[in-house]
Write a protein that holds these residues in place. Sequence first.
Motif, PDB file in Angstrom:
ATOM      1  N   THR A 295      -7.536  -3.102   4.806  1.00  0.00           N
ATOM      2  CA  THR A 295      -6.775  -1.917   4.423  1.00  0.00           C
ATOM      3  C   THR A 295      -6.602  -0.998   5.619  1.00  0.00           C
ATOM      4  O   THR A 295      -7.573  -0.582   6.234  1.00  0.00           O
TER       5      THR A 295
ATOM      6  N   HIS B 126       0.843  -1.193   0.000  1.00  0.00           N
ATOM      7  CA  HIS B 126       0.000   0.000   0.000  1.00  0.00           C
ATOM      8  C   HIS B 126       0.877   1.242   0.000  1.00  0.00           C
ATOM      9  O   HIS B 126       1.342   1.695   1.046  1.00  0.00           O
TER      10      HIS B 126
ATOM     11  N   HIS C  14      -2.738  -1.616  -6.883  1.00  0.00           N
ATOM     12  CA  HIS C  14      -3.738  -1.678  -5.830  1.00  0.00           C
ATOM     13  C   HIS C  14      -4.678  -0.486  -6.000  1.00  0.00           C
ATOM     14  O   HIS C  14      -4.242   0.663  -5.969  1.00  0.00           O
TER      15      HIS C  14
ATOM     16  N   LEU D 102       3.478  -2.518  -4.557  1.00  0.00           N
ATOM     17  CA  LEU D 102       2.269  -2.305  -5.341  1.00  0.00           C
ATOM     18  C   LEU D 102       2.068  -0.803  -5.527  1.00  0.00           C
ATOM     19  O   LEU D 102       2.268  -0.023  -4.594  1.00  0.00           O
TER      20      LEU D 102
ATOM     21  N   GLU E 200      -7.218   1.545  -4.215  1.00  0.00           N
ATOM     22  CA  GLU E 200      -7.851   1.869  -2.936  1.00  0.00           C
ATOM     23  C   GLU E 200      -9.075   2.718  -3.257  1.00  0.00           C
ATOM     24  O   GLU E 200      -9.057   3.939  -3.211  1.00  0.00           O
TER      25      GLU E 200
ATOM     26  N   MET F 272      -4.764  -5.955  -6.195  1.00  0.00           N
ATOM     27  CA  MET F 272      -5.559  -5.742  -4.988  1.00  0.00           C
ATOM     28  C   MET F 272      -6.545  -4.605  -5.204  1.00  0.00           C
ATOM     29  O   MET F 272      -6.260  -3.663  -5.948  1.00  0.00           O
TER      30      MET F 272
ATOM     31  N   SER G  89      -0.317   2.000  -5.581  1.00  0.00           N
ATOM     32  CA  SER G  89      -1.672   2.222  -5.073  1.00  0.00           C
ATOM     33  C   SER G  89      -2.254   3.525  -5.611  1.00  0.00           C
ATOM     34  O   SER G  89      -1.629   4.578  -5.500  1.00  0.00           O
TER      35      SER G  89
END
Length: 364
Positions: A200, A48, A112, A81, A114, A152, A83
Amino acid sequence: MTRISGRIVTPDAVVRGHLDLDGDLITAIVPDDSAGDDVIVPGFVDLHCHGGGGHTFTTGSADAARGAAGFHLRHGTTTILASLVSSPFELMRSAVLAYRPLVDEGVIAGIHFEGPYLSAVRCGAQNPDHLRDPAMAEITEMIKIGEGAVRMMTVAPELPGALEAISHLAGNGVLAAIGHTDATYDQTHAGVAAGATVATHLFNGMRPPHHREPGPVVGLLSSTVAVELIADNIHLHPGMLAFAARDAGPDRSVLVTDAMDATGMPDGQYELGGQEVVVADRVARLASNGSIAGSTLTMDVALRNAVAAGLPLVDAAAMASTTPARLLGLSDRLGALVPGLRADLVVLSPDLTLKSVIRAGESV
């Protein structure tokens, strides 16, 4: 052959000795009580991260992504990753296409997302203009065009269509994460039952626990999911970090940075997802309402903070490397100091200050 000497943090113990590397692989760990006091840990795996060093992952720019990955590599993150924050679908789609070649090159390990399928009540620093209910057409297209690059996605399980989305993500090899959620305890467990395997940044962007309605925090800790913990001593008090990590255990706890582009940069004004962010004394907050907006953390500092909070070094190393590598399905290649795995490692001084980084056998 290259030999690195010191206190080697393996999955089971700290071994004083020599770590032998041949090319890009670890070949042996040779105990030797006369080896030095440097601390050798596996290269960090950050699930993250939004950016660093003045570069961001959030705009879909391949050049910026290279810069951000390079910055964190110099701080020991050998696998990362990229994000993004909540964004219009057009940006999400273009980011997948732009970052897919970087995944093929090994610059990043994947993407990722989010958001944007998050709770408006618990949006934190996410741009509320971009929040929406899960859209299966969007999710399906991103997985398809990503060809494995989408690794993700964070979803609030209480939203309409969220359970179907979580199940679809999990069924297509994408880590479904629960976050930015106002879910009840039961709704949280429904998300886990649908296939969610990650929380998360536990506590942050979540309904707080209450003894009559435990909510998502207790729901996630009482489940089987891995919990992200931002160990910057800002998002979480060190005592809360230690409590959560001990409750979940090192096999379910993951250190993350949640870093933004201001990481490693001077205090001042920055931008995240179309919103102005002010960084002062390393704390990033939205200019509009003061919400914490990501962090200025690097993984080497996260490890040091976790140990300072009272966690054993072996556990902290697992949380920073081994556990996230397993979640990504990479534990047969990296994430631990074990012969046969890729030679990703970080050399720290006895006080856990970063000294050097090696990725795939090459000094960074």
